[in-house]
Design a protein around this motif. Structure first.
Motif, mmCIF file in Angstrom:
data_model
loop_
_atom_site.group_PDB
_atom_site.id
_atom_site.type_symbol
_atom_site.label_atom_id
_atom_site.label_comp_id
_atom_site.label_asym_id
_atom_site.label_seq_id
_atom_site.Cartn_x
_atom_site.Cartn_y
_atom_site.Cartn_z
ATOM 1 N N GLY A 96 -1.531 -6.426 -5.615
ATOM 2 C CA GLY A 96 -1.153 -5.264 -6.410
ATOM 3 C C GLY A 96 -0.772 -5.694 -7.811
ATOM 4 O O GLY A 96 -0.361 -6.841 -8.022
ATOM 5 N N ILE B 281 3.203 -0.705 -6.024
ATOM 6 C CA ILE B 281 3.594 -1.671 -5.000
ATOM 7 C C ILE B 281 4.781 -1.142 -4.195
ATOM 8 O O ILE B 281 4.760 -1.131 -2.956
ATOM 9 C CB ILE B 281 3.935 -3.037 -5.631
ATOM 10 C CG1 ILE B 281 2.668 -3.687 -6.208
ATOM 11 C CG2 ILE B 281 4.594 -3.963 -4.609
ATOM 12 C CD1 ILE B 281 2.936 -4.897 -7.093
ATOM 13 N N THR C 250 -3.222 -1.552 -4.984
ATOM 14 C CA THR C 250 -2.232 -2.242 -4.159
ATOM 15 C C THR C 250 -2.529 -2.053 -2.672
ATOM 16 O O THR C 250 -2.970 -0.989 -2.256
ATOM 17 C CB THR C 250 -0.828 -1.688 -4.466
ATOM 18 O OG1 THR C 250 -0.490 -1.999 -5.812
ATOM 19 C CG2 THR C 250 0.231 -2.247 -3.547
#
Length: 194
Positions: free
Chosen positions: A156, A162, A101
């Motif tokens: 992500g 995230i 991410t």
């Protein structure tokens, strides 16, 4: 000391929140929302803020009211702790990777609240936490701190990663924006106020 303590009592939540801008990353959270506690701990650590949250809410219903009201209280605390904003950098920008991410958060402590939220979560829940509450928290934070808050997740796949990257990037961007710049005389605005 740039710090503030906020107490908020409603029919749904009772919250006491203490926040210090120039802290050491020390935090203690007891909100009844474990995932939010984890994110607030990361926020304090990566922003070098001190943060203490003691909250009791109607989590038997869901985590919405507690999460929302903590966002309100943290926003109010940021605004109060900043005082007249003299000497601050005002703007902050941070990119944070978390495995697959990459999240970016940009803030402007402008006294003009706005949230731009460009993030999608693959899962609706992380543990028992509803991921839609991240937006709710961030909107109330931006509103009450009276700041522009732009959140962009570039990519992500893992929802936990995230959200964690977003909170870490928020911390780092806010740390930059609230830091004192010796070159700044008064308030960093041609208007003479923020």
């Amino acid at each position: 000391m740039r710090e503030a303590t906020i107490e908020r009592h409603t029919g749904e939540t009772q919250i006491k929140l203490a926040y210090t801008i120039d802290g050491e990353g020390v935090s203690k959270q007891e909100s009844g929302v474990p995932f939010l506690d984890h994110m607030l701990d990361l926020f304090a650590k990566h922003g070098h803020f001190n943060l203490e949250v003691d909250a009791n809410g109607d989590t038997e219903v869901d985590d919405h009211h507690t999460t929302e009201d903590i966002g309100i209280c943290l926003g109010l605390a940021i605004k109060e702790a900043l005082g007249d904003k003299k000497g601050i950098r005002r703007y902050g920008n941070a990119f944070v990777p978390m495995d697959e991410t990459l999240a970016q958060v940009v803030v402007d402590l402008s006294n003009r609240p706005h949230l731009e939220f460009r993030a999608e979560f693959p899962s609706q829940k992380v543990g028992s936490f509803d991921t839609e509450l991240v937006h709710e928290f961030m909107w109330k934070l931006a509103l009450e701190a009276r700041m522009n808050l732009h959140i962009i997740v570039h990519y992500g796949q893992n929802t936990h990663h995230i959200i964690e990257a977003v909170f870490k990037a928020l911390a780092r961007a806010l740390d930059e924006a609230t830091s004192i710049d010796e070159r700044v005389k008064g308030v960093p605005s041609t208007k003479g106020m923020l």
